[in-house]
Design an enzyme around this catalytic site. Structure first.
Site, PDB file in Angstrom:
ATOM      1  CE1 TYR A 158      -4.068   1.985   0.550  1.00 11.63           C
ATOM      2  CE2 TYR A 158      -2.741   3.171   2.156  1.00 11.63           C
ATOM      3  CZ  TYR A 158      -3.884   3.073   1.380  1.00 11.63           C
ATOM      4  OH  TYR A 158      -4.828   4.063   1.424  1.00 11.63           O
ATOM      5  CE  LYS A 162      -3.610   4.770  -1.902  1.00 11.76           C
ATOM      6  NZ  LYS A 162      -4.622   5.272  -2.849  1.00 11.76           N
TER       7      LYS A 162
HETATM    8  P1  NAI Z   1     -13.381   2.436   0.432  1.00  6.77           P
HETATM    9  O1  NAI Z   1     -12.917   1.036   0.496  1.00  6.77           O
HETATM   10  O2  NAI Z   1     -14.532   2.854   1.289  1.00  6.77           O
HETATM   11  O3  NAI Z   1     -13.721   2.874  -1.055  1.00  6.77           O
HETATM   12  C1  NAI Z   1     -12.903   2.551  -2.128  1.00  6.77           C
HETATM   13  C2  NAI Z   1     -13.758   2.513  -3.348  1.00  6.77           C
HETATM   14  O4  NAI Z   1     -12.943   2.147  -4.460  1.00  6.77           O
HETATM   15  C3  NAI Z   1     -14.859   1.466  -3.224  1.00  6.77           C
HETATM   16  O5  NAI Z   1     -16.075   2.016  -3.687  1.00  6.77           O
HETATM   17  C4  NAI Z   1     -14.382   0.370  -4.163  1.00  6.77           C
HETATM   18  O6  NAI Z   1     -15.431  -0.384  -4.747  1.00  6.77           O
HETATM   19  C5  NAI Z   1     -13.635   1.167  -5.197  1.00  6.77           C
HETATM   20  N1  NAI Z   1     -12.690   0.354  -5.960  1.00  6.77           N
HETATM   21  C6  NAI Z   1     -11.838  -0.572  -5.488  1.00  6.77           C
HETATM   22  N2  NAI Z   1     -11.179  -1.139  -6.513  1.00  6.77           N
HETATM   23  C7  NAI Z   1     -11.634  -0.555  -7.643  1.00  6.77           C
HETATM   24  C8  NAI Z   1     -11.350  -0.697  -9.012  1.00  6.77           C
HETATM   25  N3  NAI Z   1     -10.457  -1.594  -9.438  1.00  6.77           N
HETATM   26  N4  NAI Z   1     -12.006   0.075  -9.904  1.00  6.77           N
HETATM   27  C9  NAI Z   1     -12.929   0.978  -9.500  1.00  6.77           C
HETATM   28  N5  NAI Z   1     -13.244   1.156  -8.209  1.00  6.77           N
HETATM   29  C10 NAI Z   1     -12.615   0.402  -7.301  1.00  6.77           C
HETATM   30  O7  NAI Z   1     -12.114   3.310   0.747  1.00  6.77           O
HETATM   31  P2  NAI Z   1     -11.919   4.875   0.990  1.00  6.77           P
HETATM   32  O8  NAI Z   1     -11.460   5.017   2.367  1.00  6.77           O
HETATM   33  O9  NAI Z   1     -13.073   5.636   0.521  1.00  6.77           O
HETATM   34  O10 NAI Z   1     -10.664   5.112   0.035  1.00  6.77           O
HETATM   35  C11 NAI Z   1     -10.684   5.917  -1.129  1.00  6.77           C
HETATM   36  C12 NAI Z   1      -9.256   6.240  -1.504  1.00  6.77           C
HETATM   37  O11 NAI Z   1      -8.633   6.963  -0.449  1.00  6.77           O
HETATM   38  C13 NAI Z   1      -8.395   4.999  -1.736  1.00  6.77           C
HETATM   39  O12 NAI Z   1      -7.492   5.247  -2.792  1.00  6.77           O
HETATM   40  C14 NAI Z   1      -7.635   4.874  -0.426  1.00  6.77           C
HETATM   41  O13 NAI Z   1      -6.428   4.183  -0.587  1.00  6.77           O
HETATM   42  C15 NAI Z   1      -7.429   6.320  -0.074  1.00  6.77           C
HETATM   43  N6  NAI Z   1      -7.172   6.560   1.332  1.00  6.77           N
HETATM   44  C16 NAI Z   1      -8.045   6.163   2.304  1.00  6.77           C
HETATM   45  C17 NAI Z   1      -7.741   6.386   3.627  1.00  6.77           C
HETATM   46  C18 NAI Z   1      -8.636   5.967   4.734  1.00  6.77           C
HETATM   47  O14 NAI Z   1      -8.217   6.062   5.908  1.00  6.77           O
HETATM   48  N7  NAI Z   1      -9.858   5.516   4.496  1.00  6.77           N
HETATM   49  C19 NAI Z   1      -6.498   7.057   4.028  1.00  6.77           C
HETATM   50  C20 NAI Z   1      -5.655   7.445   2.922  1.00  6.77           C
HETATM   51  C21 NAI Z   1      -5.992   7.208   1.638  1.00  6.77           C
END
Ligand code: NAI
Length: 251
Positions: A158, A162
């Protein structure tokens, strides 16, 4: 205030979490929004989000599309251009984590995280820059993470994905600045979404909160506000930057 009036934004992985908050925030500020979801199970949520956005008086459309698939991204971008006529903002939000200590991590686990978190950003950016170059403007926003800046035990894949996003963002900013295309990254800390649901209560949540000067996890809206700033004209002189939105965790 309508900071995005007349603009069209695309957001990957927006059926829930940060992506959903970004889609809603952008719509609230007058943007038309096209977004992706990946699994059949997210279809209902995606359709509900379309209705919610349309109720704000802007256009919305959900596409089932895998951001890790190069051709699917090309089709998504072309479909959005046919339906909306333009793409002004691209938020590369889709991401996953498959945490494991390096000793136990399999090549498959490693590759999956790189494919979804890093290759997806290449896939989408590659296809949106052509219409943006034609329009002589655009804002690309890539979702990185505080873990990409700091590293974390159990999260080598991860963190690498990133950190890769940050290097990619700087390079794209240098390549396309002269075309008036800005490319920035957002590096959230811990955000209250499904991805961090295992941290919501108990000892591990308290442990992480004690590392955050602001003393709390972010809401998805906290992160959407940063994307709004970067996507709007307020961010017009900002490119190649990684905006840390981690409650001070990285200082
Ligand atoms: P989440 O798991 O709630 O949402 C991620 C979304 O991406 C989901 O709707 C999922 O279906 C979609 N997704 C996954 N693989 C996919 C693909 N191959 N094609 C299209 N959509 C896909 O996670 P969250 O927290 O909303 O994360 C969003 C972004 O923010 C991610 O890139 C994550 O790495 C990043 N992030 C999140 C943090 C956190 O603490 N939640 C912290 C830092 C970064």
């Amino acid at each position: 205030m309508n900071l995005l009036q007349g603009k069209t934004a695309i957001v990957t992985g927006a059926a829930r979490g940060i992506g959903e908050a970004v889609a809603l925030k952008f719509a609230e500020h007058g943007a038309n929004v096209a977004f992706t979801y990946v699994s059949d199970g997210s279809k209902e949520k995606a359709e509900a989000l379309v209705k919610k956005i349309e109720a704000m008086g802007v256009k919305a459309k959900a596409y089932q599309s895998n951001a890790a698939d190069y051709v699917a991204c090309e089709n998504f971008v072309n479909d959005v251009l046919s339906a909306f006529g333009q793409i002004d903002i691209c938020v590369n939000n889709a991401g996953i984590s498959k945490d494991n200590l390096l000793l136990r991590m399999t090549p498959e686990q490693w590759n999956e995280v790189i494919q979804v978190n890093l290759n997806s950003v290449f896939n989408m950016t590659k296809h949106v820059i052509k219409p943006m170059m034609k329009a002589k403007q655009g804002s690309i926003i890539n979702m990185s993470s505080v873990i990409g800046e700091m590293g974390n035990a159990g999260q080598s894949s991860y963190a690498a994905s990133k950190a890769g996003v940050i290097g990619f963002t700087k390079s794209v900013a240098k390549e396309l600045g002269s075309r008036n295309i800005r490319c920035n990254a957002v590096a959230p800390g811990f955000v209250e979404t499904d991805m961090t649901s295992y941290l919501k209560e108990g000892d591990s949540a308290d442990k992480y909160k004690s590392l955050i000067p602001l003393g709390r996890f972010a809401s998805a809206e906290d992160i959407a506000n940063v994307c709004l700033f970067l996507g709007s004209d307020l961010g017009n002189y900002i490119t190649g930057q990684t905006i840390s939105a981690c409650g001070g965790m990285n200082i």
